[in-house]
Design an enzyme around this catalytic site. Structure first.
Site: not given
Ligand code: PA5
Length: 445
Positions: A305, A284, A421
């Site tokens: 393996h 990310e 999202k």
């Molecule tokens: O790293 C990130 O920002 C995302 O992976 C969020 O953690 C994930 O989408 C969950 O979001 P939220 O905590 O707002 O539900």
């Protein structure tokens, strides 16, 4: 405490290459330290281990003690950065078989981290006849997957405990804003904070990770202490002396040589989930603007393996980063059997610990893979206890931030995750997303 070993890299990285880019590494590090780089409103993780909310920390320990005393099961609801860190630490320190082992702490099940009806039903069935608590974790408070699961587990709790359910629901969310915060305040659930300046994937050492981790019986003081000591070590500004800067620079060098995939390898079953955490952290953070090293993971010797053939002999697109521990938490001594019982011929391995066998597998594999043209960086750490894990978390977070800056991206945003999202909300008919819905439907029909 965490060291980068470059001994196996001589045929891939010239003597001077690290030096040649050291001005860039230094500049990336300086930007991070000075807080003047891209995404600098999300640097709260940097000083967190030495600058955390002590009152909240005490409340976390108290809530964890209550959960341990009144619950056989804890359901942890969250997705992405809101669950991966906790799961990684619990499995790394308490075993991948944690829920099946004899223990005095509750079983912990992670839910709301996907949209699979079968899995949801399976986890619901685990609440049957057991006392449980629920920790809902969502920074935004609106992410669909955890929101759906929370609705289900909240109902289960309210059915079972009536008015007392509220003392078994813990909400970790934004300090002031959002649907979850509003709900928690109106229902009287205890709340914990996801700090404004810490993104999900950097949040494991906040309440996001600490409450479930403490409920599993992990010493969270040691976890934070390990991170704080590592933070100190990594303040060194010389790019050729600071281990995290050496690692970040090597990643950048391999990326530029065409090795676009990093395979994080461990020899520990209990680190599979740590690998999932690492994938989110780097994936990310770096995968944007058409750039990024694709993070993948493997557990050796298991995956030797399956993936071993490709790593050894396939397209030269992978460099390996092997996370190696000095010792396991508990070694296993291999006994020698009398000659008449040595039918399997394994006495040559006996009268030593299994970790010696692991060490030879590690060395043999590195030699084979580097001979095959796959570079191997080795990151070494002491035995995998809470203190070391805190250090490792900090090490990888900082490595990720410096690597992102070296790559020229903002390592702290995630526009790609937001797009999916938004599209999902629109397709599901959420209010306020009507325009996007129209566009998307035109695209798919
Ligand atoms: O790293 C990130 O920002 C995302 O992976 C969020 O953690 C994930 O989408 C969950 O979001 P939220 O905590 O707002 O539900």
């Amino acid at each position: 405490m965490i060291k980068v070993d470059t001994r196996h890299l001589s045929r891939f990285v010239g003597g001077d290459e690290l030096k040649q880019i050291s001005h860039l590494t230094k500049a990336a590090h300086k930007s991070l330290l000075d807080g003047d780089g891209a995404g600098n409103d999300f640097l709260g993780w940097k000083d967190l281990p030495v600058n955390y909310d002590k009152d909240e920390f005490a409340r976390i320990k108290k809530a964890a003690d209550k959960i341990k005393s009144d619950s056989q099961v804890l359901f942890v609801i969250g997705i992405g950065g809101s669950y991966l860190g906790a799961r990684a630490v619990i499995e790394a320190l308490k075993s991948t078989l944690y829920n099946n082992l004899k223990k005095s702490t509750p079983e912990i099940y992670f839910v709301g981290n996907g949209i699979d009806a079968d899995y949801l039903n399976e986890v619901i069935s685990l609440a049957d006849g057991k006392d449980f608590s629920v920790n809902i974790i969502s920074k935004s408070g609106t992410t669909t997957e955890p929101a759906v699961a929370f609705r289900v587990f909240r109902e289960l709790a309210e059915k079972k405990y009536g008015a007392y359910a509220k003392s078994r629901i813990y909400a970790t969310t934004d300090k002031k804003r959002g649907t979850l915060k509003e709900l928690a305040d109106s229902e009287g659930w205890e709340t914990f904070v996801v700090p404004d300046d810490i993104g999900g994937r950097f949040s494991v050492l906040t309440a996001v990770g600490l409450l479930p981790i403490a409920a599993a019986g992990v010493d969270i003081e040691q976890l934070i202490k390990g991170a704080a000591d590592e933070r100190n070590d990594l303040l060194e500004t010389d790019p050729l002396k600071n281990n995290v800067l050496i690692y970040a620079a090597l990643r950048n060098i391999f990326f530029n040589k065409g090795f676009k995939n990093e395979l994080l390898v461990t020899y520990k079953n209990s680190f599979v989930q740590f690998g999932e955490w690492y994938k989110q952290l780097f994936g990310e953070s770096e995968g944007k603007d058409g750039k990024g090293i694709f993070p993948v993971t493997a557990t050796f010797s298991t995956d030797l393996h399956s993936l071993g053939q490709f790593i050894q002999d396939g397209a030269p697109i992978i460099f390996e980063t092997v996370l190696k521990f000095d010792a396991p938490l508990n070694d296993y001594y291999l006994k020698k059997l009398p000659p008449e019982q040595d039918g399997d011929g394994l006495n040559f391995l006996s009268e030593q610990n299994l970790s010696v066998v692991t060490e030879k597998a590690f060395l043999g594999t590195i030699i084979a893979h580097t001979d095959g043209g796959t570079p191997n960086i080795v990151i070494s750490a002491p035995k995998p206890d809470a203190y070391t894990l805190g250090a490792l978390i900090y090490f990888f977070e900082k490595a990720c931030a410096v690597s992102g800056y070296l790559l020229g991206v903002n390592p702290f945003d995630q526009p790609g995750v937001e797009s999916y999202k938004k599209n999902m909300f629109a397709l599901l008919g959420k209010k306020g997303y009507e325009d996007i819905r129209q566009k998307l439907e035109a695209q798919i029909n």
